[in-house]
Design a protein around this motif. Structure first.
Motif, PDB file in Angstrom:
ATOM      1  N   TYR A 282       0.832  -1.209   0.000  1.00  0.00           N
ATOM      2  CA  TYR A 282       0.000   0.000   0.000  1.00  0.00           C
ATOM      3  C   TYR A 282       0.869   1.263   0.000  1.00  0.00           C
ATOM      4  CZ  TYR A 282      -3.836  -3.130   1.173  1.00  0.00           C
ATOM      5  OH  TYR A 282      -4.751  -4.133   1.145  1.00  0.00           O
TER       6      TYR A 282
ATOM      7  N   GLU B 266      -5.272   5.185  -9.994  1.00  0.00           N
ATOM      8  CA  GLU B 266      -5.663   3.907 -10.602  1.00  0.00           C
ATOM      9  C   GLU B 266      -4.445   3.155 -11.135  1.00  0.00           C
ATOM     10  OE1 GLU B 266      -7.041   6.865 -11.498  1.00  0.00           O
ATOM     11  OE2 GLU B 266      -8.920   6.694 -10.400  1.00  0.00           O
TER      12      GLU B 266
ATOM     13  N   SER C  52      -6.330  -2.738  -4.800  1.00  0.00           N
ATOM     14  CA  SER C  52      -7.535  -2.045  -5.256  1.00  0.00           C
ATOM     15  C   SER C  52      -7.543  -0.626  -4.680  1.00  0.00           C
ATOM     16  CB  SER C  52      -8.793  -2.802  -4.829  1.00  0.00           C
ATOM     17  OG  SER C  52      -8.975  -2.699  -3.440  1.00  0.00           O
ATOM     18  N   ILE C  53      -8.192   0.261  -5.379  1.00  0.00           N
ATOM     19  CA  ILE C  53      -8.224   1.661  -4.946  1.00  0.00           C
ATOM     20  C   ILE C  53      -8.948   1.787  -3.611  1.00  0.00           C
ATOM     21  CG2 ILE C  53      -8.961   3.992  -5.587  1.00  0.00           C
ATOM     22  CD1 ILE C  53      -6.676   2.653  -7.267  1.00  0.00           C
ATOM     23  N   SER C  54     -10.061   1.050  -3.459  1.00  0.00           N
ATOM     24  CA  SER C  54     -10.802   1.124  -2.195  1.00  0.00           C
ATOM     25  C   SER C  54      -9.958   0.599  -1.031  1.00  0.00           C
ATOM     26  CB  SER C  54     -12.113   0.356  -2.293  1.00  0.00           C
ATOM     27  OG  SER C  54     -11.869  -1.003  -2.576  1.00  0.00           O
ATOM     28  N   ALA C  55      -9.176  -0.471  -1.261  1.00  0.00           N
ATOM     29  CA  ALA C  55      -8.309  -0.995  -0.204  1.00  0.00           C
ATOM     30  C   ALA C  55      -7.212   0.012   0.148  1.00  0.00           C
ATOM     31  CB  ALA C  55      -7.692  -2.319  -0.635  1.00  0.00           C
ATOM     32  N   HIS C  56      -6.702   0.720  -0.862  1.00  0.00           N
ATOM     33  CA  HIS C  56      -5.678   1.737  -0.603  1.00  0.00           C
ATOM     34  C   HIS C  56      -6.233   2.844   0.285  1.00  0.00           C
ATOM     35  CE1 HIS C  56      -2.851   4.993  -1.061  1.00  0.00           C
ATOM     36  NE2 HIS C  56      -3.782   5.716  -1.639  1.00  0.00           N
ATOM     37  N   TYR C  57      -7.423   3.343  -0.038  1.00  0.00           N
ATOM     38  CA  TYR C  57      -7.999   4.416   0.772  1.00  0.00           C
ATOM     39  C   TYR C  57      -8.372   3.922   2.174  1.00  0.00           C
ATOM     40  CZ  TYR C  57      -7.974   7.632  -3.137  1.00  0.00           C
ATOM     41  OH  TYR C  57      -7.569   8.454  -4.152  1.00  0.00           O
ATOM     42  N   ASP C  58      -8.805   2.665   2.264  1.00  0.00           N
ATOM     43  CA  ASP C  58      -9.090   2.101   3.583  1.00  0.00           C
ATOM     44  C   ASP C  58      -7.809   2.036   4.413  1.00  0.00           C
ATOM     45  OD1 ASP C  58     -10.696   0.745   5.570  1.00  0.00           O
ATOM     46  OD2 ASP C  58      -9.653  -1.090   4.989  1.00  0.00           O
TER      47      ASP C  58
ATOM     48  N   THR D 196      -6.793   5.578   5.625  1.00  0.00           N
ATOM     49  CA  THR D 196      -7.538   6.099   6.782  1.00  0.00           C
ATOM     50  C   THR D 196      -7.123   5.389   8.060  1.00  0.00           C
ATOM     51  OG1 THR D 196      -9.371   4.595   6.350  1.00  0.00           O
ATOM     52  CG2 THR D 196      -9.531   6.819   5.434  1.00  0.00           C
TER      53      THR D 196
END
Length: 118
Positions: A4, A18, A27-33, A36
């Motif tokens: 990450y 992307e 995945s982009i969602s996993a990166h943002y998770d 945070t």
């Protein structure tokens, strides 16, 4: 090192999120998770100055180290780190037995006890 962490480095070089995510296989969602959670840091409970092998084993991967519980135990022993645990509080008040608790039983002639009123 966590994959990450490659995404922000690639973004700093000018790649879109992307493309950086695809290159790091994240995945982009996993990166943002992850991002945070990384900002949140340890909770107040984890900052209470007590630590041991389980807490250290959880914390080290959060900080980017690849360890398991056996390695954590070995490293703690090598560096003289011992678990700090809160002291158990002493029992200062011992209540006397209730007066009516033993008076409900009566001895019988055969040595056994029977309940009063039966």
């Amino acid at each position: 090192m966590s994959r990450y962490r490659h995404v922000p480095a690639m973004r700093a070089e000018g790649f879109p999120v992307e493309a950086a995510g695809r290159a790091a296989e994240v995945s982009i969602s996993a990166h943002y998770d992850w991002k945070t959670r990384e900002v949140a840091g340890p909770s107040e409970k984890e900052l209470d100055a007590t630590y041991g092998n389980p807490r250290m084993t959880r914390e080290l991967p959060r900080r980017g180290f690849c360890v398991n519980h056996k390695r954590t135990e070995r490293l703690m022993a090598e560096h003289g780190i011992v678990a700090v645990t809160p002291r158990r509080s002493a029992r200062t008040t011992i209540r006397p037995a209730r007066a009516g608790s033993s008076s409900r039983r009566r001895s019988t002639s055969d040595g056994g006890a029977s309940r009063a009123g039966r």
